[in-house]
Design a protein around this motif. Structure first.
Motif, PDB file in Angstrom:
ATOM      1  N   GLN A  47      26.367  -4.963  -4.091  1.00 44.62           N
ATOM      2  CA  GLN A  47      26.542  -4.659  -5.520  1.00 44.62           C
ATOM      3  C   GLN A  47      27.097  -3.254  -5.708  1.00 44.62           C
ATOM      4  O   GLN A  47      27.980  -3.029  -6.531  1.00 44.62           O
ATOM      5  CB  GLN A  47      25.213  -4.825  -6.272  1.00 44.62           C
ATOM      6  CG  GLN A  47      25.368  -4.728  -7.765  1.00 44.62           C
ATOM      7  CD  GLN A  47      26.358  -5.750  -8.302  1.00 44.62           C
ATOM      8  OE1 GLN A  47      26.340  -6.916  -7.940  1.00 44.62           O
ATOM      9  NE2 GLN A  47      27.248  -5.308  -9.170  1.00 44.62           N
ATOM     10  N   SER A  48      26.610  -2.296  -4.931  1.00 44.06           N
ATOM     11  CA  SER A  48      27.112  -0.926  -4.992  1.00 44.06           C
ATOM     12  C   SER A  48      28.591  -0.874  -4.617  1.00 44.06           C
ATOM     13  O   SER A  48      29.390  -0.225  -5.295  1.00 44.06           O
ATOM     14  CB  SER A  48      26.305  -0.031  -4.057  1.00 44.06           C
ATOM     15  OG  SER A  48      26.846   1.259  -3.981  1.00 44.06           O
ATOM     16  N   TYR A  50      30.799  -3.393  -4.740  1.00 45.15           N
ATOM     17  CA  TYR A  50      31.598  -4.100  -5.744  1.00 45.15           C
ATOM     18  C   TYR A  50      31.774  -3.283  -7.017  1.00 45.15           C
ATOM     19  O   TYR A  50      32.818  -3.331  -7.654  1.00 45.15           O
ATOM     20  CB  TYR A  50      30.961  -5.443  -6.095  1.00 45.15           C
ATOM     21  CG  TYR A  50      30.917  -6.443  -4.964  1.00 45.15           C
ATOM     22  CD1 TYR A  50      31.768  -6.360  -3.860  1.00 45.15           C
ATOM     23  CD2 TYR A  50      30.002  -7.488  -4.974  1.00 45.15           C
ATOM     24  CE1 TYR A  50      31.712  -7.279  -2.827  1.00 45.15           C
ATOM     25  CE2 TYR A  50      29.945  -8.419  -3.952  1.00 45.15           C
ATOM     26  CZ  TYR A  50      30.807  -8.306  -2.877  1.00 45.15           C
ATOM     27  OH  TYR A  50      30.754  -9.218  -1.864  1.00 45.15           O
ATOM     28  N   THR A  51      30.751  -2.508  -7.385  1.00 47.84           N
ATOM     29  CA  THR A  51      30.842  -1.665  -8.580  1.00 47.84           C
ATOM     30  C   THR A  51      31.867  -0.553  -8.383  1.00 47.84           C
ATOM     31  O   THR A  51      32.677  -0.283  -9.267  1.00 47.84           O
ATOM     32  CB  THR A  51      29.462  -1.054  -8.906  1.00 47.84           C
ATOM     33  OG1 THR A  51      28.549  -2.123  -9.153  1.00 47.84           O
ATOM     34  CG2 THR A  51      29.536  -0.133 -10.109  1.00 47.84           C
ATOM     35  N   LYS A  52      31.845   0.077  -7.206  1.00 48.70           N
ATOM     36  CA  LYS A  52      32.761   1.193  -6.939  1.00 48.70           C
ATOM     37  C   LYS A  52      34.151   0.731  -6.535  1.00 48.70           C
ATOM     38  O   LYS A  52      35.122   1.449  -6.736  1.00 48.70           O
ATOM     39  CB  LYS A  52      32.175   2.088  -5.844  1.00 48.70           C
ATOM     40  CG  LYS A  52      30.917   2.799  -6.275  1.00 48.70           C
ATOM     41  CD  LYS A  52      30.300   3.583  -5.157  1.00 48.70           C
ATOM     42  CE  LYS A  52      28.991   4.195  -5.611  1.00 48.70           C
ATOM     43  NZ  LYS A  52      28.191   4.692  -4.522  1.00 48.70           N
ATOM     44  N   THR A  53      34.252  -0.463  -5.943  1.00 49.69           N
ATOM     45  CA  THR A  53      35.536  -0.962  -5.435  1.00 49.69           C
ATOM     46  C   THR A  53      35.674  -2.438  -5.815  1.00 49.69           C
ATOM     47  O   THR A  53      35.333  -3.329  -5.021  1.00 49.69           O
ATOM     48  CB  THR A  53      35.601  -0.800  -3.894  1.00 49.69           C
ATOM     49  OG1 THR A  53      35.191   0.519  -3.543  1.00 49.69           O
ATOM     50  CG2 THR A  53      36.991  -1.055  -3.372  1.00 49.69           C
ATOM     51  N   PRO A  54      36.169  -2.723  -7.020  1.00 47.48           N
ATOM     52  CA  PRO A  54      36.292  -4.116  -7.466  1.00 47.48           C
ATOM     53  C   PRO A  54      37.162  -4.984  -6.545  1.00 47.48           C
ATOM     54  O   PRO A  54      36.960  -6.198  -6.463  1.00 47.48           O
ATOM     55  CB  PRO A  54      36.922  -3.997  -8.852  1.00 47.48           C
ATOM     56  CG  PRO A  54      36.639  -2.601  -9.293  1.00 47.48           C
ATOM     57  CD  PRO A  54      36.564  -1.777  -8.056  1.00 47.48           C
ATOM     58  N   ARG A  57      35.235  -7.189  -4.178  1.00 44.54           N
ATOM     59  CA  ARG A  57      34.715  -8.449  -4.719  1.00 44.54           C
ATOM     60  C   ARG A  57      35.773  -9.547  -4.614  1.00 44.54           C
ATOM     61  O   ARG A  57      35.469 -10.695  -4.282  1.00 44.54           O
ATOM     62  CB  ARG A  57      34.276  -8.281  -6.174  1.00 44.54           C
ATOM     63  CG  ARG A  57      33.625  -9.542  -6.745  1.00 44.54           C
ATOM     64  CD  ARG A  57      33.256  -9.388  -8.215  1.00 44.54           C
ATOM     65  NE  ARG A  57      32.345  -8.314  -8.490  1.00 44.54           N
ATOM     66  CZ  ARG A  57      31.019  -8.400  -8.435  1.00 44.54           C
ATOM     67  NH1 ARG A  57      30.451  -9.534  -8.075  1.00 44.54           N
ATOM     68  NH2 ARG A  57      30.260  -7.379  -8.732  1.00 44.54           N
ATOM     69  N   SER A 148      39.393   4.406  -0.082  1.00 41.35           N
ATOM     70  CA  SER A 148      39.468   4.215  -1.529  1.00 41.35           C
ATOM     71  C   SER A 148      40.910   4.157  -2.029  1.00 41.35           C
ATOM     72  O   SER A 148      41.216   3.408  -2.946  1.00 41.35           O
ATOM     73  CB  SER A 148      38.694   5.315  -2.259  1.00 41.35           C
ATOM     74  OG  SER A 148      39.215   6.585  -1.916  1.00 41.35           O
ATOM     75  N   ASN A 169      28.741   4.778   0.522  1.00 46.21           N
ATOM     76  CA  ASN A 169      27.427   5.432   0.362  1.00 46.21           C
ATOM     77  C   ASN A 169      27.122   6.453   1.448  1.00 46.21           C
ATOM     78  O   ASN A 169      26.003   6.527   1.944  1.00 46.21           O
ATOM     79  CB  ASN A 169      26.299   4.394   0.290  1.00 46.21           C
ATOM     80  CG  ASN A 169      26.308   3.603  -0.989  1.00 46.21           C
ATOM     81  OD1 ASN A 169      26.968   3.966  -1.957  1.00 46.21           O
ATOM     82  ND2 ASN A 169      25.584   2.498  -1.004  1.00 46.21           N
TER      83      ASN A 169
END
Length: 189
Positions: A47-48, A50-54, A57, A148, A169
Motif C-alpha cells: 500500500q505504501s 502504491y501510494t507513492k508510485t501509482p 499498481r 522514482s 521506505n
C-alpha cells in the motif's frame, strides 16, 4: 587500523546474522503468528509503494507474482550484509515465504532499513524463483530496478522486462544501495 576495520565489519555481519536467527520460531502456533504478521507487513508495504508510485499498481495488475520484502536490514563497515523476510503473492494469495540475503565488501559504512518488491511479469521468471534453490538477483531473468524517475515515465506498454524491482521506505544512512548479488531462498513455514 586495517585489523580494527575488519573486526568491525565482522561484528556487523554477526549482529545481522544473530538478529535473523533470533526471529526463527519453532512451534506451529509461533509460525502461524509470524506468517500473519508477515502478511500484515507485506500488505502495508505494498500500500505504501502504491501510494507513492501509482505505476507500481499498474504493474501489479499484470504481474504473474509479487515478491514483497517489507523490512530488510543492511549494515556494514567495509564488509556488509543485508537480510530480510517476505512473501510471494500470486493471484492475491500468499503462496510462499522467502528470505533475501547478501554480503558485500568494499567502501561502505552505515546501517539502513528498506523494503523492496519484485514484480514477476512472466511465468518463466516465476519458475526460476520457485524451482531454483537460491534464486540470485543478477543471474537468470532480466531484472530492472526502478527508481522514482523511471517510474514516472513507465507504462504497462513500455514494461517489457521479466522482473521489475522497487526499493522504498529507506531509513538510516548507508552509502550505496542495490540488489545485485542478493540471494533469495524459500523458507519452510
Amino acid at each position: 587500523m586495517i585489523k580494527y576495520l575488519r573486526m568491525m565489519a565482522m561484528i556487523s555481519i554477526l549482529v545481522i546474522t544473530a538478529g535473523c536467527q533470533m526471529g526463527q520460531s519453532t512451534s506451529a502456533s509461533d509460525a502461524m503468528a509470524a506468517n500473519a504478521e508477515m502478511d500484515r507487513e507485506a500488505k502495508a508495504a505494498l500500500q505504501s509503494l502504491y501510494t507513492k508510485t501509482p505505476q507500481a499498481r499498474a504493474l501489479a495488475q499484470r504481474a504473474k507474482g509479487i515478491l514483497v520484502f517489507p523490512d530488510v536490514l543492511k549494515a556494514g563497515l567495509i564488509a556488509g550484509a543485508h537480510h530480510g523476510e517476505g512473501e510471494l503473492i500470486e493471484n492475491g494469495k500468499v503462496t510462499g515465504y522467502y528470505a533475501t540475503t547478501a554480503a558485500s565488501y568494499g567502501l561502505q559504512a552505515g546501517v539502513q532499513r528498506f523494503g523492496y518488491v519484485m514484480f514477476f511479469m512472466t511465468y518463466s521468471a516465476m519458475n526460476d524463483l520457485k524451482n531454483v534453490n537460491g534464486f540470485e538477483v543478477g543471474v537468470g531473468p532480466n531484472i530492472v530496478v526502478v527508481d522514482s524517475g523511471m517510474a514516472k515515465s513507465m507504462t504497462t506498454s513500455t514494461a517489457q522486462s521479466d522482473v521489475y524491482a522497487f526499493i522504498f521506505n529507506q531509513k538510516g544512512l548507508m552509502a550505496g544501495l542495490g540488489l545485485q548479488g542478493s540471494k533469495i531462498t524459500r523458507l519452510n513455514r
